[in-house]
Design a protein around this motif. Structure first.
Motif, PDB file in Angstrom:
ATOM      1  N   LEU A 151       0.792  -1.228   0.000  1.00 31.35           N
ATOM      2  CA  LEU A 151       0.000   0.000   0.000  1.00 31.35           C
ATOM      3  C   LEU A 151       0.825   1.280   0.000  1.00 31.35           C
ATOM      4  N   ILE A 152       2.057   1.227  -0.483  1.00 35.17           N
ATOM      5  CA  ILE A 152       2.864   2.437  -0.572  1.00 35.17           C
ATOM      6  C   ILE A 152       3.559   2.476  -1.935  1.00 35.17           C
ATOM      7  N   ASN A 153       4.029   3.633  -2.308  1.00 30.25           N
ATOM      8  CA  ASN A 153       4.849   3.757  -3.499  1.00 30.25           C
ATOM      9  C   ASN A 153       6.318   3.534  -3.143  1.00 30.25           C
ATOM     10  N   ILE A 154       7.076   3.098  -4.114  1.00 26.31           N
ATOM     11  CA  ILE A 154       8.510   2.931  -3.944  1.00 26.31           C
ATOM     12  C   ILE A 154       9.214   3.983  -4.792  1.00 26.31           C
ATOM     13  N   ASP A 155      10.101   4.700  -4.178  1.00 23.75           N
ATOM     14  CA  ASP A 155      10.834   5.746  -4.881  1.00 23.75           C
ATOM     15  C   ASP A 155      11.937   5.108  -5.726  1.00 23.75           C
ATOM     16  N   VAL A 156      11.663   4.964  -7.026  1.00 17.09           N
ATOM     17  CA  VAL A 156      12.653   4.388  -7.928  1.00 17.09           C
ATOM     18  C   VAL A 156      13.766   5.408  -8.143  1.00 17.09           C
ATOM     19  N   ASP A 174       3.784  -2.917  -8.257  1.00 24.04           N
ATOM     20  CA  ASP A 174       2.346  -3.160  -8.156  1.00 24.04           C
ATOM     21  C   ASP A 174       1.908  -3.059  -6.698  1.00 24.04           C
ATOM     22  N   ASN A 175       1.359  -1.893  -6.310  1.00 21.73           N
ATOM     23  CA  ASN A 175       0.953  -1.739  -4.911  1.00 21.73           C
ATOM     24  C   ASN A 175      -0.553  -1.837  -4.695  1.00 21.73           C
ATOM     25  N   ASN A 176      -1.306  -2.171  -5.751  1.00 22.34           N
ATOM     26  CA  ASN A 176      -2.744  -2.470  -5.662  1.00 22.34           C
ATOM     27  C   ASN A 176      -3.631  -1.274  -5.326  1.00 22.34           C
ATOM     28  N   THR A 177      -3.077  -0.116  -5.055  1.00 22.21           N
ATOM     29  CA  THR A 177      -3.912   1.028  -4.696  1.00 22.21           C
ATOM     30  C   THR A 177      -3.722   2.213  -5.633  1.00 22.21           C
ATOM     31  N   ARG A 178      -2.499   2.533  -5.982  1.00 26.08           N
ATOM     32  CA  ARG A 178      -2.254   3.656  -6.879  1.00 26.08           C
ATOM     33  C   ARG A 178      -1.012   3.373  -7.704  1.00 26.08           C
ATOM     34  N   LEU A 179      -0.935   4.027  -8.845  1.00 30.66           N
ATOM     35  CA  LEU A 179       0.167   3.783  -9.762  1.00 30.66           C
ATOM     36  C   LEU A 179       1.319   4.743  -9.501  1.00 30.66           C
ATOM     37  N   GLU A 180       2.516   4.243  -9.768  1.00 33.04           N
ATOM     38  CA  GLU A 180       3.694   5.110  -9.731  1.00 33.04           C
ATOM     39  C   GLU A 180       3.628   6.079 -10.912  1.00 33.04           C
ATOM     40  N   LEU A 197       7.746  -1.723 -18.671  1.00 32.64           N
ATOM     41  CA  LEU A 197       7.253  -0.925 -17.558  1.00 32.64           C
ATOM     42  C   LEU A 197       5.865  -1.409 -17.151  1.00 32.64           C
ATOM     43  N   GLY A 198       5.640  -1.576 -15.845  1.00 30.31           N
ATOM     44  CA  GLY A 198       4.342  -2.020 -15.365  1.00 30.31           C
ATOM     45  C   GLY A 198       3.853  -1.176 -14.210  1.00 30.31           C
ATOM     46  N   TYR A 199       2.567  -0.843 -14.223  1.00 28.46           N
ATOM     47  CA  TYR A 199       1.906  -0.135 -13.121  1.00 28.46           C
ATOM     48  C   TYR A 199       2.423   1.298 -12.972  1.00 28.46           C
ATOM     49  N   PHE A 200       2.583   1.989 -14.089  1.00 28.68           N
ATOM     50  CA  PHE A 200       3.009   3.383 -14.068  1.00 28.68           C
ATOM     51  C   PHE A 200       1.944   4.273 -14.704  1.00 28.68           C
ATOM     52  N   LYS A 201       1.889   5.521 -14.257  1.00 25.54           N
ATOM     53  CA  LYS A 201       1.154   6.557 -14.956  1.00 25.54           C
ATOM     54  C   LYS A 201       2.131   7.240 -15.909  1.00 25.54           C
ATOM     55  N   ILE A 202       1.781   7.256 -17.182  1.00 27.10           N
ATOM     56  CA  ILE A 202       2.708   7.785 -18.183  1.00 27.10           C
ATOM     57  C   ILE A 202       2.009   8.870 -18.990  1.00 27.10           C
ATOM     58  N   GLY A 203       2.503  10.089 -18.880  1.00 23.25           N
ATOM     59  CA  GLY A 203       1.964  11.193 -19.658  1.00 23.25           C
ATOM     60  C   GLY A 203       2.727  11.379 -20.954  1.00 23.25           C
ATOM     61  N   GLY A 204       2.222  12.288 -21.785  1.00 27.69           N
ATOM     62  CA  GLY A 204       2.826  12.503 -23.092  1.00 27.69           C
ATOM     63  C   GLY A 204       4.253  12.989 -23.019  1.00 27.69           C
ATOM     64  N   GLU A 221       7.440  -2.627 -23.839  1.00 31.70           N
ATOM     65  CA  GLU A 221       6.217  -3.256 -23.342  1.00 31.70           C
ATOM     66  C   GLU A 221       5.685  -2.443 -22.169  1.00 31.70           C
ATOM     67  N   LEU A 222       4.399  -2.094 -22.250  1.00 32.08           N
ATOM     68  CA  LEU A 222       3.723  -1.362 -21.189  1.00 32.08           C
ATOM     69  C   LEU A 222       2.610  -2.248 -20.656  1.00 32.08           C
ATOM     70  N   TYR A 223       2.665  -2.553 -19.361  1.00 37.14           N
ATOM     71  CA  TYR A 223       1.689  -3.464 -18.770  1.00 37.14           C
ATOM     72  C   TYR A 223       0.960  -2.783 -17.608  1.00 37.14           C
ATOM     73  N   ALA A 224      -0.379  -2.832 -17.637  1.00 42.26           N
ATOM     74  CA  ALA A 224      -1.213  -2.281 -16.563  1.00 42.26           C
ATOM     75  C   ALA A 224      -0.837  -0.837 -16.243  1.00 42.26           C
ATOM     76  N   CYS A 225      -0.540  -0.065 -17.276  1.00 40.98           N
ATOM     77  CA  CYS A 225      -0.192   1.343 -17.095  1.00 40.98           C
ATOM     78  C   CYS A 225      -1.400   2.227 -17.391  1.00 40.98           C
ATOM     79  N   GLU A 226      -1.321   3.451 -16.927  1.00 42.51           N
ATOM     80  CA  GLU A 226      -2.337   4.454 -17.237  1.00 42.51           C
ATOM     81  C   GLU A 226      -1.707   5.438 -18.213  1.00 42.51           C
TER      82      GLU A 226
END
Length: 276
Positions: A151-156, A174-180, A197-204, A221-226
């Motif tokens: 339930l937390i983000n990890i600072d990459v 993958d923290n199940n609550t919010r995307l990095e 990349l998986g479970y990230f929010k990616i803007g333009g 490859e982008l998996y389960a990203c926003e």
């Protein structure tokens, strides 16, 4: 002669190569074989850690004890992962010890899989961020990370996006609550060929900076990203896979003249589609 230990008679370079195909936990155990094997594992350029190798009998508990546990969602039965199990502590101590004892030995490949993480850690001192930074400072060629933090983000570390030695990288947080949010200070990966990349929010802007900073990227490859972007443009990309992603832009235009493989499978799409 029967009973001769022919494997131990091999040169250390060959023994190191053999151990590089085994999980690090097994490689470390070889130090019990003999004097010759004692320090061989510390020279293995491949580190492979999987939390599943540290499971013990007390990690899974029954449904009726759920007050002391966190739900194990990946199983069909009502089984829980116990927060009080020593597995997490043993896992963290083992990786810290291995990295400490290796000192400045080079690392070519680093793989970490930490699923079903229920023991709470603070974001600012989560061990994964510490390990990734130490490994990147050894100039690896391959970095593969899949973790499920509690339930937390990890600072990459930003070094993950500026490490010039990297040729392949997988980052799934993958923290199940919010995307990095994919928003490092800069992108500069001149030798990177494969990126997952998986479970990230990616803007333009982030996508543009990423592709510009990876001039030799061939597989993405982008998996389960926003995805909140309007276009993907890359001159030399050969493979593009978008799986389980959510897309929010009105449309996404793709310009990849060298594309040889394409996979698009979105779970939620507010766009009119992908235009190639």
């Amino acid at each position: 002669m029967s009973g001769t230990d022919r494997i131990s008679q091999l040169p250390d370079t060959v023994l190191t190569q053999i151990l590089s195909y085994r999980p690090t936990k097994e490689a470390v155990r070889t130090c019990l074989f003999s004097e010759q094997w004692r320090d061989v594992w510390a020279s293995v350029p491949v580190l492979d850690f999987d939390f599943a190798d540290f499971w013990s009998d007390d990690i899974f508990i029954r449904y009726e004890n759920k007050i002391y546990a966190t739900f194990f969602q990946a199983r069909k039965k009502a089984i829980y992962v116990c927060e009080q199990s020593e597995c997490h502590n043993n896992f963290v101590r083992f990786i810290d010890t291995v990295l400490d004892q290796r000192q400045a030995q080079p690392i070519e490949r680093f793989r970490l899989v930490w699923q079903y993480q229920v023991k709470p850690y603070r974001e600012i001192d989560h061990p994964v961020g510490r390990w990734v930074l130490r490994v990147l400072q050894q100039s690896p060629r391959v970095l593969s990370i899949y973790v499920q933090p509690n339930l937390i983000n990890i600072d990459v570390p930003n070094l993950a996006f500026t490490c010039s030695s990297l040729e392949e990288m997988k980052l799934h947080i993958d923290n199940n609550t919010r995307l990095e949010v994919l928003n490092p200070v800069s992108f500069s990966l001149p030798h990177l060929r494969k990126l997952n990349l998986g479970y990230f929010k990616i803007g333009g802007n982030s996508m543009n900076d990423l592709l510009l900073g990876c001039p030799n990227l061939e597989e993405l490859e982008l998996y389960a990203c926003e995805l909140d972007l309007s276009h993907i443009s890359c001159g030399n990309l050969k493979s593009l896979a978008i799986a389980g992603c959510c897309c929010h832009s009105a449309e996404i235009r793709v310009s990849i003249p060298s594309l040889q493989y394409l996979e698009v499978a979105v779970v939620s799409c507010q766009t009119e589609g992908f235009f190639f």
